[in-house]
Enzyme design. Structure first.
Site, PDB file in Angstrom:
ATOM      1  N   ASP A   1      -7.966  -5.478   0.305  1.00 20.27           N
ATOM      2  CA  ASP A   1      -8.559  -6.327  -0.731  1.00 20.27           C
ATOM      3  C   ASP A   1      -8.000  -7.731  -0.776  1.00 20.27           C
ATOM      4  OD1 ASP A   1     -10.562  -4.759  -1.657  1.00 20.27           O
ATOM      5  OD2 ASP A   1      -9.168  -3.483  -2.744  1.00 20.27           O
TER       6      ASP A   1
ATOM      7  N   HIS B   1       0.852  -1.188   0.000  1.00 20.21           N
ATOM      8  CA  HIS B   1       0.000   0.000   0.000  1.00 20.21           C
ATOM      9  C   HIS B   1       0.881   1.229   0.000  1.00 20.21           C
ATOM     10  CE1 HIS B   1      -3.084   2.885   1.109  1.00 20.21           C
ATOM     11  NE2 HIS B   1      -3.933   1.992   0.650  1.00 20.21           N
TER      12      HIS B   1
HETATM   13  N1  ACO Z   1       4.301  -7.822  -4.834  1.00 22.46           N
HETATM   14  C1  ACO Z   1       5.647  -7.807  -5.010  1.00 22.46           C
HETATM   15  N2  ACO Z   1       6.408  -6.693  -4.905  1.00 22.46           N
HETATM   16  C2  ACO Z   1       5.785  -5.540  -4.622  1.00 22.46           C
HETATM   17  C3  ACO Z   1       4.383  -5.478  -4.421  1.00 22.46           C
HETATM   18  C4  ACO Z   1       3.645  -6.671  -4.528  1.00 22.46           C
HETATM   19  N3  ACO Z   1       2.314  -6.660  -4.353  1.00 22.46           N
HETATM   20  N4  ACO Z   1       4.023  -4.202  -4.163  1.00 22.46           N
HETATM   21  C5  ACO Z   1       5.157  -3.481  -4.184  1.00 22.46           C
HETATM   22  N5  ACO Z   1       6.236  -4.289  -4.454  1.00 22.46           N
HETATM   23  C6  ACO Z   1       7.632  -3.878  -4.489  1.00 22.46           C
HETATM   24  C7  ACO Z   1       7.972  -3.096  -5.740  1.00 22.46           C
HETATM   25  O1  ACO Z   1       8.419  -3.930  -6.787  1.00 22.46           O
HETATM   26  C8  ACO Z   1       9.047  -2.176  -5.228  1.00 22.46           C
HETATM   27  O2  ACO Z   1      10.235  -2.917  -5.119  1.00 22.46           O
HETATM   28  P1  ACO Z   1      11.681  -2.167  -5.323  1.00 22.46           P
HETATM   29  O3  ACO Z   1      11.792  -1.182  -4.200  1.00 22.46           O
HETATM   30  O4  ACO Z   1      12.679  -3.272  -5.252  1.00 22.46           O
HETATM   31  O5  ACO Z   1      11.628  -1.508  -6.678  1.00 22.46           O
HETATM   32  C9  ACO Z   1       8.603  -1.839  -3.802  1.00 22.46           C
HETATM   33  O6  ACO Z   1       7.832  -2.975  -3.390  1.00 22.46           O
HETATM   34  C10 ACO Z   1       7.752  -0.572  -3.693  1.00 22.46           C
HETATM   35  O7  ACO Z   1       6.668  -0.682  -4.615  1.00 22.46           O
HETATM   36  P2  ACO Z   1       6.010   0.540  -5.377  1.00 22.46           P
HETATM   37  O8  ACO Z   1       5.290   0.031  -6.580  1.00 22.46           O
HETATM   38  O9  ACO Z   1       7.034   1.613  -5.576  1.00 22.46           O
HETATM   39  O10 ACO Z   1       4.992   1.046  -4.274  1.00 22.46           O
HETATM   40  P3  ACO Z   1       3.773   2.001  -4.517  1.00 22.46           P
HETATM   41  O11 ACO Z   1       3.503   2.684  -3.230  1.00 22.46           O
HETATM   42  O12 ACO Z   1       3.997   2.870  -5.712  1.00 22.46           O
HETATM   43  O13 ACO Z   1       2.577   1.018  -4.897  1.00 22.46           O
HETATM   44  C11 ACO Z   1       0.799  -0.522  -4.715  1.00 22.46           C
HETATM   45  C12 ACO Z   1       1.610   0.579  -4.007  1.00 22.46           C
HETATM   46  C13 ACO Z   1       0.302   0.002  -6.072  1.00 22.46           C
HETATM   47  C14 ACO Z   1      -0.436  -0.816  -3.864  1.00 22.46           C
HETATM   48  C15 ACO Z   1       1.674  -1.773  -4.894  1.00 22.46           C
HETATM   49  O14 ACO Z   1       2.081  -2.254  -3.626  1.00 22.46           O
HETATM   50  C16 ACO Z   1       0.971  -2.887  -5.684  1.00 22.46           C
HETATM   51  O15 ACO Z   1       1.033  -2.887  -6.924  1.00 22.46           O
HETATM   52  N6  ACO Z   1       0.270  -3.834  -4.981  1.00 22.46           N
HETATM   53  C17 ACO Z   1      -0.488  -4.878  -5.652  1.00 22.46           C
HETATM   54  C18 ACO Z   1      -1.838  -4.320  -6.115  1.00 22.46           C
HETATM   55  C19 ACO Z   1      -2.793  -4.069  -4.979  1.00 22.46           C
HETATM   56  O16 ACO Z   1      -2.988  -4.891  -4.093  1.00 22.46           O
HETATM   57  N7  ACO Z   1      -3.452  -2.883  -5.025  1.00 22.46           N
HETATM   58  C20 ACO Z   1      -4.467  -2.516  -4.054  1.00 22.46           C
HETATM   59  C21 ACO Z   1      -4.023  -1.342  -3.241  1.00 22.46           C
HETATM   60  S1  ACO Z   1      -5.183  -1.004  -1.962  1.00 22.46           S
HETATM   61  C22 ACO Z   1      -6.472  -0.241  -2.719  1.00 22.46           C
HETATM   62  O17 ACO Z   1      -6.389   0.403  -3.715  1.00 22.46           O
HETATM   63  C23 ACO Z   1      -7.749  -0.408  -2.086  1.00 22.46           C
END
Ligand code: ACO
Length: 401
Positions: free
Chosen positions: A336, A279
């Site tokens: 979720d 998140h």
């Molecule tokens: N699985 C594996 N790796 C992940 C995940 C994941 N679900 N989420 C983040 N990471 C990693 C990224 O690859 C990144 O790694 P790095 O630092 O080595 O490059 C690091 O964690 C940070 O991730 P970002 O994408 O920069 O984080 P951001 O805050 O931009 O994104 C998000 C947050 C979009 C929720 C992301 O965690 C994600 O895509 N999660 C999966 C989708 C999801 O569950 N979305 C629902 C969000 S809650 C809602 O909207 C109600």
């Protein structure tokens, strides 16, 4: 590259902040999140207390008005919402224009945009009462539209809202076929759905709410502003995650495959992420996820549902929480991760999961839209950019290129 010296003086600091990770776009008194402590408050009230003691419609009132209603205020609000649930008959024409197998989120986006054509011409956005009424209409009509979209997508006739039922039960009644034991009248189902609606009702400046505010900042009407919010919600990085989680769990299939899924999610080359994990703001356990996790066990138990995907989800959570990659990056289950399992147990089809989220979030969207319209500091949202294109150059005729 931008020439900072040429920026107008009133620009102040010029920041480059992709994804707006450190930029407040507005002031808001609606929802407070402390991502490090795992705290979520609606108008100051902890989400845990609202989940235990309140109802979705009461929470909608709270978000919109800032205070919990007295019983008279609540009765008036409920009456008003109930009496705006009907749709103009001409809406059927819009609905029947969609492909028979259209995704309900695609239909919901279009149908909400078309609401503007019914209420646009005489809508005076300067009048606070008309703004309030627009918000009520949206809260009331979104479930009716959502249910109609679903029934059309599976070839069933539309069912009209039954106004002797309360909000959540009314939606279940409109959406579902009539099962042998009517699920829509099952108190466990209605309570579970209402609780999920409370948890999804608002979450400050997330992508969809920011979209509603950005569209609203231009003076566009609330119906198209909310339609834009629905579009933003659909993406799998946002509200589309609940649908993606269930598909992912089904693909993993068995607890023995969890290790491979975790390994794949750590491999950046794979392009695979654990859906329902991570998140932008919560760097501790998402407080909504803790509530949904408990609820999943309760609801499945009470309904006597034995879903093998629950075991997969629990093993996946356990494995990720022990894994250095997820621990270091503070990636915890979000709201979720478990919500889809509850919707599935309630007999809600997977393509409706994000629609369910949209119904709940409408309460937040309209509250933010109202707050923005009342805000004397509201100005059109207009981000800047760092230009990376060509420097000034002369046009070359087509014969000389
Ligand atoms: N699985 C594996 N790796 C992940 C995940 C994941 N679900 N989420 C983040 N990471 C990693 C990224 O690859 C990144 O790694 P790095 O630092 O080595 O490059 C690091 O964690 C940070 O991730 P970002 O994408 O920069 O984080 P951001 O805050 O931009 O994104 C998000 C947050 C979009 C929720 C992301 O965690 C994600 O895509 N999660 C999966 C989708 C999801 O569950 N979305 C629902 C969000 S809650 C809602 O909207 C109600």
């Amino acid at each position: 590259c931008i020439d900072i010296a040429k920026l107008p003086k009133e620009t102040g600091a010029f920041t480059y902040d992709p994804g707006f990770t450190a930029t407040a776009s507005c002031k808001s008194a609606i929802t407070y999140i402390d991502g490090d402590a795992g705290v979520l408050l609606y108008r100051g009230y902890p989400i845990e207390q609202l989940a235990e003691k309140s109802s979705f419609l009461e929470v909608a009132y709270l978000l919109m008005n800032g205070e919990l209603p007295t019983s008279d205020q609540f009765a008036a609000f409920e009456h008003e919402v109930t009496h705006h649930t009907m749709m103009h008959e001409a809406f059927r024409t819009f609905l029947y224009g969609f492909r028979h197998d259209a995704h309900p989120m695609a239909m919901l986006t279009g149908m909400l945009g078309s609401l503007a054509s019914f209420y646009h011409n005489d809508l005076d956005l300067e009048d606070p009462e008309e703004r309030r009424l627009s918000a009520i209409r949206l809260i009331a009509k979104v479930p009716t539209i959502a249910a109609a979209c679903y029934r059309y997508s599976i070839g069933w006739p539309i069912r009209y809202p039954r106004n002797n039922l309360e909000y959540t039960t009314r939606f279940l009644h409109m959406m579902k076929e009539v099962p042998s034991e009517p699920l829509e009248l099952n108190p466990v189902a209605a309570k579970a759905m209402d609780l999920l609606f409370i948890l999804h009702a608002d979450h400050e400046q997330n992508a969809s709410t920011s979209t509603v505010r950005l569209v609203g900042s231009t003076g566009a009407n609330p119906y198209v502003s909310v339609a834009a919010g629905v579009a933003a919600l659909w993406g799998p990085a946002h509200g589309g995650a609940n649908e993606a989680v269930l598909k992912m769990l089904a693909e993993i299939g068995k607890p023995e495959n969890v290790g491979a899924a975790v390994a794949k999610a750590k491999d950046k080359e794979s392009g695979f992420r654990l859906m329902g994990f991570g998140h932008r703001v919560y760097k501790n356990y998402d407080p909504r996820a803790a509530l949904v996790r408990k609820m999943t066990h309760d609801v499945l138990g009470q309904l006597g549902v034995n879903d093998p995907l629950l075991e997969v989800a629990m093993r996946l959570e356990e494995a990720a929480l022990k894994d250095e990659y997820f621990v270091q990056r503070k990636l915890y289950p979000n709201v979720d991760f478990y919500s889809g399992l509850i919707y599935k147990a309630l007999g809600i089809p997977v393509e409706m999961f994000t629609v369910m989220f949209a119904i709940a979030r409408t309460a937040g969207w309209v509250s933010h839209w109202l707050e923005q319209q009342n805000d004397p500091e509201n100005k059109i949202g207009r981000p800047r950019q760092i230009y990376t294109g060509s420097a000034n150059r002369d046009y070359v005729g087509i014969d000389k290129r």
